[in-house]
Design an enzyme around this catalytic site. Structure first.
Site, short mmCIF file in Angstrom:
data_model
loop_
_atom_site.label_atom_id
_atom_site.label_comp_id
_atom_site.label_asym_id
_atom_site.label_seq_id
_atom_site.Cartn_x
_atom_site.Cartn_y
_atom_site.Cartn_z
CG HIS A 18 -4.03 -31.97 -6.17
ND1 HIS A 18 -2.97 -31.41 -6.72
CD2 HIS A 18 -4.88 -31.08 -5.85
CE1 HIS A 18 -3.04 -30.16 -7.07
NE2 HIS A 18 -4.49 -29.99 -6.52
NE ARG A 95 -4.54 -26.24 0.11
CZ ARG A 95 -4.00 -25.56 -0.76
NH1 ARG A 95 -2.98 -26.06 -1.44
NH2 ARG A 95 -4.68 -24.67 -1.56
#
Ligand code: PNS
Length: 162
Positions: A18, A95
């Site tokens: 993050h 991802r």
């Protein structure tokens, strides 16, 4: 006109993945709002206020720019927050193909609802395997989460294991 982006998520807890996305977003926009939102599809570990506090401390510790603010939102749609603060872009870390499949419908709905665009950002490969759910699981079973999270998060979860 100021370019404002929102980086939304559960951040339960914030990870190094993050933080990487937040830092890179800050390099592209005049203002970045990191927005903690309750996801009813997930069982929460930390209260929203604690997630906000850990994000604020992690961002300060990493020396990230003060154009980044942290807030939470429980008043309705994510795009309502965007309209309120004048943000026209959402940024999401992607991802894998699993993330693409999960994020794509939300991106389309958010654009249909309010014309808010979503930009998908690829993670640094070093963080491509890191997720909050993995961190929650390793922490719950007493493992070392320090490679995956900011120092304040590792310290907090070690002191108050949940
Ligand atoms: O980190 P997460 O759990 O993947 O984040 C998902 C989140 C909180 C960003 C998503 O659930 C969301 O946008 N919730 C807000 C509610 C909303 O606006 N829903 C309609 C458009 S998808």
């Amino acid at each position: 006109m100021r370019r404002i982006a929102v980086v939304p998520g559960s951040f339960d807890p914030v990870t190094l993945g993050h933080l990487d996305v937040i830092e890179r977003a800050a390099g592209l926009f005049d203002e970045v709002h990191v927005l903690v939102v309750h996801n009813p599809g997930k069982t929460a570990l930390l209260p929203i206020s604690q997630r906000v506090s850990l994000l604020q401390r992690a961002i300060a510790d990493a020396g990230l720019p003060d154009t980044i603010t942290v807030a939470s939102w429980s008043m309705g749609l994510l795009v309502d927050y965007c309209l309120e603060v004048g943000a026209s872009v959402l940024i999401k870390g992607i991802r894998s193909q699993v993330d693409v499949a999960y994020e794509t419908p939300m991106a389309i709905v958010n654009r249909n609802l309010a014309g808010v665009e979503t930009i998908f950002m690829l993670p640094d490969p070093a963080n491509a395997h890191v997720s909050s759910s993995l961190v929650r699981q390793v922490a719950a079973l007493g493992g070392d989460i320090s490679p995956y999270v900011p120092r304040v998060v590792a310290e907090y979860l070690q002191k108050a294991p949940v």
